[in-house]
Design an enzyme around this catalytic site. Structure first.
Site, PDB file in Angstrom:
ATOM      1  N   GLU A 876       0.833  -1.165  -0.114  1.00 55.43           N
ATOM      2  CA  GLU A 876       0.010   0.041  -0.031  1.00 55.43           C
ATOM      3  C   GLU A 876       0.846   1.188  -0.113  1.00 55.43           C
ATOM      4  OE1 GLU A 876      -3.925  -1.129   2.297  1.00 55.43           O
ATOM      5  OE2 GLU A 876      -2.127  -1.873   3.384  1.00 55.43           O
TER       6      GLU A 876
HETATM    7  N1  MCN Z   1       6.849  -8.518  -0.269  1.00 53.23           N
HETATM    8  C1  MCN Z   1       8.139  -8.379  -0.405  1.00 53.23           C
HETATM    9  N2  MCN Z   1       8.904  -7.949   0.308  1.00 53.23           N
HETATM   10  C2  MCN Z   1       8.453  -7.196   1.361  1.00 53.23           C
HETATM   11  C3  MCN Z   1       7.061  -6.970   1.470  1.00 53.23           C
HETATM   12  C4  MCN Z   1       6.324  -7.605   0.724  1.00 53.23           C
HETATM   13  O1  MCN Z   1       8.541  -9.140  -1.339  1.00 53.23           O
HETATM   14  N3  MCN Z   1       9.476  -6.461   2.082  1.00 53.23           N
HETATM   15  C5  MCN Z   1       5.897  -8.997  -1.470  1.00 53.23           C
HETATM   16  C6  MCN Z   1       5.063 -10.230  -0.660  1.00 53.23           C
HETATM   17  O2  MCN Z   1       5.558 -11.168  -0.778  1.00 53.23           O
HETATM   18  C7  MCN Z   1       3.574 -10.013  -1.481  1.00 53.23           C
HETATM   19  C8  MCN Z   1       3.686  -8.742  -1.940  1.00 53.23           C
HETATM   20  O3  MCN Z   1       4.820  -8.141  -1.818  1.00 53.23           O
HETATM   21  O4  MCN Z   1       4.005 -10.688  -2.720  1.00 53.23           O
HETATM   22  C9  MCN Z   1       2.709  -7.565  -1.069  1.00 53.23           C
HETATM   23  O5  MCN Z   1       3.048  -7.786   0.276  1.00 53.23           O
HETATM   24  P1  MCN Z   1       2.309  -7.058   1.470  1.00 53.23           P
HETATM   25  O6  MCN Z   1       2.946  -5.793   1.459  1.00 53.23           O
HETATM   26  O7  MCN Z   1       2.803  -7.815   2.878  1.00 53.23           O
HETATM   27  O8  MCN Z   1       0.799  -7.168   1.297  1.00 53.23           O
HETATM   28  P2  MCN Z   1       0.087  -8.482   1.404  1.00 53.23           P
HETATM   29  O9  MCN Z   1       0.422  -9.651   1.136  1.00 53.23           O
HETATM   30  O10 MCN Z   1      -0.745  -8.293   2.677  1.00 53.23           O
HETATM   31  O11 MCN Z   1      -1.163  -7.922   0.272  1.00 53.23           O
HETATM   32  C10 MCN Z   1      -2.109  -7.014   0.331  1.00 53.23           C
HETATM   33  C11 MCN Z   1      -1.662  -5.611  -0.143  1.00 53.23           C
HETATM   34  C12 MCN Z   1      -2.810  -4.882  -0.137  1.00 53.23           C
HETATM   35  S1  MCN Z   1      -3.522  -4.259   1.260  1.00 53.23           S
HETATM   36  C13 MCN Z   1      -3.943  -4.598  -1.333  1.00 53.23           C
HETATM   37  S2  MCN Z   1      -5.224  -3.653  -1.163  1.00 53.23           S
HETATM   38  C14 MCN Z   1      -3.351  -5.014  -2.418  1.00 53.23           C
HETATM   39  C15 MCN Z   1      -1.803  -5.305  -2.575  1.00 53.23           C
HETATM   40  O12 MCN Z   1      -1.483  -5.827  -1.498  1.00 53.23           O
HETATM   41  N4  MCN Z   1      -4.075  -5.563  -3.553  1.00 53.23           N
HETATM   42  C16 MCN Z   1      -3.776  -6.237  -4.534  1.00 53.23           C
HETATM   43  N5  MCN Z   1      -1.213  -5.799  -3.846  1.00 53.23           N
HETATM   44  C17 MCN Z   1      -2.200  -6.069  -4.742  1.00 53.23           C
HETATM   45  N6  MCN Z   1      -1.613  -6.638  -5.947  1.00 53.23           N
HETATM   46  C18 MCN Z   1      -2.411  -6.767  -6.984  1.00 53.23           C
HETATM   47  N7  MCN Z   1      -1.669  -7.482  -8.154  1.00 53.23           N
HETATM   48  N8  MCN Z   1      -3.899  -7.125  -6.773  1.00 53.23           N
HETATM   49  C19 MCN Z   1      -4.309  -6.497  -5.745  1.00 53.23           C
HETATM   50  O13 MCN Z   1      -5.552  -6.673  -5.706  1.00 53.23           O
END
Ligand code: MCN
Ligand code: FES
Ligand code: FES
Length: 914
Positions: A876
């Site tokens: 986000e």
């Molecule tokens: N990641 C990483 N290194 C980090 C943090 C995260 O490689 N330091 C990677 C994670 O492995 C994951 C991605 O980044 O593949 C997002 O991780 P994270 O920020 O932890 O978020 P969530 O897995 O909780 O995903 C939800 C978040 C939100 S809140 C929305 S809304 C959202 C989003 O991610 N909606 C999406 N990304 C999206 N991406 C797509 N394509 N479609 C959505 O609907």
């Protein structure tokens, strides 16, 4: 002879190189014939209106959108190429391999359409430029909501090189065997191959595979925004062909209310304001009044149209001001339209500070009701499983939470309800809310049968939640050198018809207005308002785009007033040791100064270039905004996963729901690292994901919490498993030895943030709501056409600190994709007019030419103490403030300051005329 006969036409078509006999109605739509009659579900259907390109096929050598092509236009002996004819798993076309390599695979819903489209381009031009590729996708309306397009163009350019013999196919493949660790790698995600081949089955694909006894559902929906329901007459409709049952509120066994989580003390709404099926009142356009269950979609829709609903229309309050007017009636009887208020009280009283401050600036900032504009329409199905549990499949990103939200309303114990997430074509947060789940459950409970419900794009847009409208009156005080002294604001969030998650979003206003800066003294107040517009729900960066829109634009206005550079004003004031957030929390890292130092020379060069390039007709500008968001559910949150040793390696049972962000890759990467002592490969890690029947409660995939919470829980489970497997000499037992010794094979891992957080203080909003944050800076470069007022973003540079990056391909994708949603939010996207804003294009969907091809993110990986291998979240951060950087750039280009999103050409033009 029958009164009405059905006529079909037999044709021979060459589909993917094979001659096949097709017998179809000449009025049938080609995409339906391909998917439903030929069984080729590789191509998808999104808008059904020629606006998204996910249904693209090549017909007689020409690219067409098959959703708008009737069979009568498909001649006998036509040739058709679908994604299945381009490459299959194990036999990928260079385009498919390049799409995987370049991270174009997120939710994957658009991938088959893009690949077919790109194939048609390369068939006629083997050496296109990037501009050619962009133009092609623009003309052919290939839309993607996840990636930001850049990676798609990268992929096509590489595939073209392979096809010209200038690059080896192998160079597109990732060598998993060569890697010792995948942390920080560009390893592509496990679902990539299935997605680029069109065999990743989404809800509508699975719907075609359900037993023939499955009932098809159609909704009777409100066409007005506020009314009393006088009667619902289903008698005539019930007698119509194929109708099995018409479900109304009378058939619902429970309270008929969805629990919308009232989370914060002081919220006067108990969260039980949203009906599953309307009983007494209609609260918003599209509200569901009855569900027709029939043998076919056509029968269900025909009967739905025949249900008679008698209404007494009430005044519809379509914005906060109207709902707050003195004579406005209560939308939910017994609940004030302003149902939650939250103040921020930090530091000293700001009144005397503002009275004596050398510089004061103020402004009123307004944001739109941003639509999520996913390409996959909302869809789901339900049935009783083999244990008799009522099972719902949907796009849910909050499986266990959704059970809590609907079990009471449906009148079913939690334990008898199971929810599974289908492969999902994007949600961007809207699926934190209930959409089809309770409707499906009610239909299956009433009929005992499997039921299927698919929304079309208009229903998806009008029935599902939106980013709530934010209105912020804001004031900042500073000394003459730009040191910030105080912040005051009033914010109003129009949360639409239902309270679901509303108190949290209002609090986000208090949490993020002014975030990123050392404001020691703040007085602010927020009001959450119920209106008759579509309800507010989570949208990526929930609450912060409204907040940062106000504070990031006003910071620029302050800089202008003082005559200081806006980047330097930010540099002077960003968090450094001793500073706290607006809620009084100490940031866990202080990386903004180093980010600005990195950005400074690029910014100065960009300013210089903008000045040099500007002409009377075209003005160039550069805009900055600080980005900031938090990770995790507010005030404490928890997560569990289960890890099991198996003959093949390990199996993980987890509810890290995947919108498209790549939880599959996040899962495998963490487990591969955590289980390193066992030397297991990526293939030996099997995932059983997103089913409450098999996985423990991990919480939702929202609040950028997935990587942090699931990552930590998986490390915990891995450590427990390793401890159990460890022998006295430090080596590890094999699976067979564990079984022989009767040692437990499965371990639950957990992680909770409660001990690092504190609850909100009712009177002041002071608290530590989140365990970690994400920090960044945006620099947008725009050009404004002085004749038309149209602003276009030409380049984006971002710095970001998300802690350790677990997978670079996933994270780049999050950044570029979010930014492009920010471009839409800034320039085109709207959902307000219920007549106009019903289609993707009508809502201002950003296509490829709207998004810059030049995008760069520089990562500052400050390890987080609480994060798995130092990771914070990502998802986000990049949608928290890109729109503010774009508005600041427009102002820098042409001196027009717009405080009301979106920055439509007519608004810029009006500003220019002033
Ligand atoms: N990641 C990483 N290194 C980090 C943090 C995260 O490689 N330091 C990677 C994670 O492995 C994951 C991605 O980044 O593949 C997002 O991780 P994270 O920020 O932890 O978020 P969530 O897995 O909780 O995903 C939800 C978040 C939100 S809140 C929305 S809304 C959202 C989003 O991610 N909606 C999406 N990304 C999206 N991406 C797509 N394509 N479609 C959505 O609907
Ligand atoms: Fe065919 Fe959107 S263009 S489904
Ligand atoms: Fe393009 Fe999701 S990957 S829409």
């Amino acid at each position: 002879m029958a009164e009405k006969i059905v006529q079909l036409k037999k044709k021979t078509l060459t589909v993917n190189g094979q001659d096949v006999m097709v017998i179809a109605d000449e009025e049938a739509i080609l995409s339906d014939v391909i998917r439903k009659q030929l069984g080729l579900t590789g191509i998808k259907v999104g808008c059904r209106a020629g606006q998204c390109g996910v249904c693209s096929v090549i017909l007689n050598g020409k690219l067409v959108r098959s959703c708008v092509m009737k069979m009568k236009r498909v001649d006998n002996f036509s040739t058709i190429t679908t994604i299945e004819g381009i490459g299959t798993p194990g036999h990928l076309h260079p385009l498919q391999q390049a799409f995987i390599k370049h991270g174009t695979v997120q939710c994957g819903f658009c991938n088959p359409g893009f690949i077919v489209s790109a194939k048609a381009l390369l068939d006629q031009n083997t050496n296109p430029t990037r501009a050619d590729v962009r133009k092609w996708f623009q003309v052919n309306r290939n839309a993607c909501r996840c990636t930001g397009y850049k990676q798609i163009v990268d992929a096509v350019m590489d595939a073209a090189k392979v096809m010209r013999g200038e690059m080896k196919f192998e160079e597109l493949q990732y060598d998993f065997a060569a890697e010792k660790t995948f942390i920080g790698s560009y390893a592509p995600r496990p679902s990539g191959e299935a997605k680029v081949c069109g065999v990743w089955n989404y809800g509508a694909d699975l719907g075609l595979q359900l037993p023939a006894s499955t009932l098809r559902l159609a909704l009777v929906q409100a066409k007005v925004s506020h009314a009393k329901i006088l009667s619902i007459d289903t008698a005539a409709a019930e007698k119509m062909p194929g109708v099995e049952k018409i479900v109304t509120h009378k058939d619902i066994k429970g309270s008929n209310r969805i629990f919308g989580f009232a989370c914060i003390p002081g919220n006067t709404c108990d969260g039980y304001d949203r009906p599953i099926l309307c009983d007494d009142k209609v609260f918003m356009y599209g509200d569901a009044i009855a569900i027709v269950c029939a043998d076919t979609d056509e029968h269900a829709k025909a009967a739905a149209a025949a249900v008679k609903v008698e209404l007494e229309e009430l005044p519809a309050y379509m914005n906060a001001a109207d709902a707050m007017a003195e004579d406005a009636i209560q939308i939910h009887p017994g609940l004030e339209n302003v149902y939650f208020e939250q103040s921020t009280v930090k530091g000293e009283d700001t009144k005397p500070i503002f009275a004596s401050a050398p510089v004061v600036v103020e402004g009123s900032y307004h944001t739109t009701r941003q639509p999520h504009l996913v390409l996959e329409p909302d869809v789901g199905f339900s049935y009783y499983d083999e244990e008799g549990k009522l099972t719902i499949h949907s796009k849910s990103i909050a499986l266990y939470i959704h059970i809590d939200m609907i079990c009471e309303g449906l009148g079913i114990p939690k334990e008898e309800l199971r929810i599974v997430q289908n492969p999902t074509g994007g949600t961007f947060g809207y699926k934190i809310s209930i959409t089809v789940e309770a409707l499906l459950a009610a239909a299956t409970m009433a009929t005992g049968k499997p039921c299927y419900l698919e929304f079309d794009m208009e229903q998806t847009i009008t029935y599902t939640g939106k980013r709530e409208v934010g209105h912020v009156d804001i004031k900042m005080a500073a000394d003459k050198d730009g040191k910030l002294q105080g912040l005051e604001y009033q914010h109003i969030f129009d949360h639409g018809a239902y309270s679901e998650w509303g108190d949290i979003v209002l609090f986000k206003g208090n949490q993020f207005i002014g975030a990123g800066y050392d404001f020691k003294n703040i007085r602010g107040h927020g009001k959450l308002v119920c209106t008759n517009h579509t309800y507010g729900t989570a949208f990526r960066s929930y609450g912060s785009p409204q907040s940062l829109w106000a504070s990031e634009c006003l910071i620029d206005e302050l800089a202008e007033k003082i005559g200081m550079d806006p980047l330097e004003l930010r540099y002077k004031n960003v968090y450094r040791p001793g500073a706290t957030t607006p809620t009084g929390q100490e940031p866990e890292v202080y990386s903004l100064p180093e980010q600005i130092e990195w950005l400074r020379p690029k910014y100065q060069a960009a300013l210089k270039s903008a000045k040099e390039k500007s002409t009377a007709d075209k003005k160039y500008g550069v805009g900055i905004a600080l980005a900031n968001y938090c990770c995790g559910g507010d005030f404490g949150d928890m997560c569990e996963v289960r890890l099991e040793l198996a003959p093949h390696g390990v199996t993980i049972y987890s509810t890290w729901q995947d919108h498209g962000q790549g939880s599959d890759m996040g899962t495998k990467t963490i487990l591969h690292e955590a289980l390193k002592p066992l030397h297991i490969s990526m293939e030996q890690i099997k995932m059983v994901m997103n089913d409450t029947g098999t996985a423990p409660d991990g919480g939702c995939s929202a609040g950028s919490r997935g990587q942090l919470f699931y990552g930590n829980a998986m490390i915990d489970a891995s450590e427990k498993l390793l401890d159990a497997m460890r022998k006295e000499d430090g080596t590890f037992r094999t699976y067979d030895e564990m079984v022989a010794e009767g040692i437990e094979l499965a371990y639950t891992g957990s992680w909770a943030s409660g001990q690092y957080c504190t609850m909100i203080e009712r009177e002041t909003a002071q608290c530590n709501p989140s365990p970690t944050y994400m920090y960044g800076m945006f620099m947008s470069e725009v050009v404004v056409d002085m004749k038309t007022g149209k602003a276009t973003v030409e380049k984006m540079t971002m710095t970001a600190d998300n802690g350790t990056i677990i997978n670079k391909l996933s994270v780049d994708g999050q950044m570029f994709g979010s930014y492009s949603q920010g471009v839409g939010f800034a320039l085109t996207e709207q959902y307000d007019d219920l007549d106009k804003h019903k289609t993707l294009a009508g809502c201002g969907f950003p296509y490829i030419m709207d998004i810059p091809d030049e995008m760069h993110v520089e990562y500052f990986e400050n390890k987080r103490e609480l994060g798995p291998y130092g990771a914070s979240g990502v998802g986000e951060l990049p949608l928290s403030s890109p729109h503010a950087s774009i508005a600041n750039a427009v102002n820098n280009a042409c001196g027009v300051r717009i405080r009301d999103l979106p920055l439509l050409p007519e608004k810029i033009l009006a500003g220019l005329k002033k």
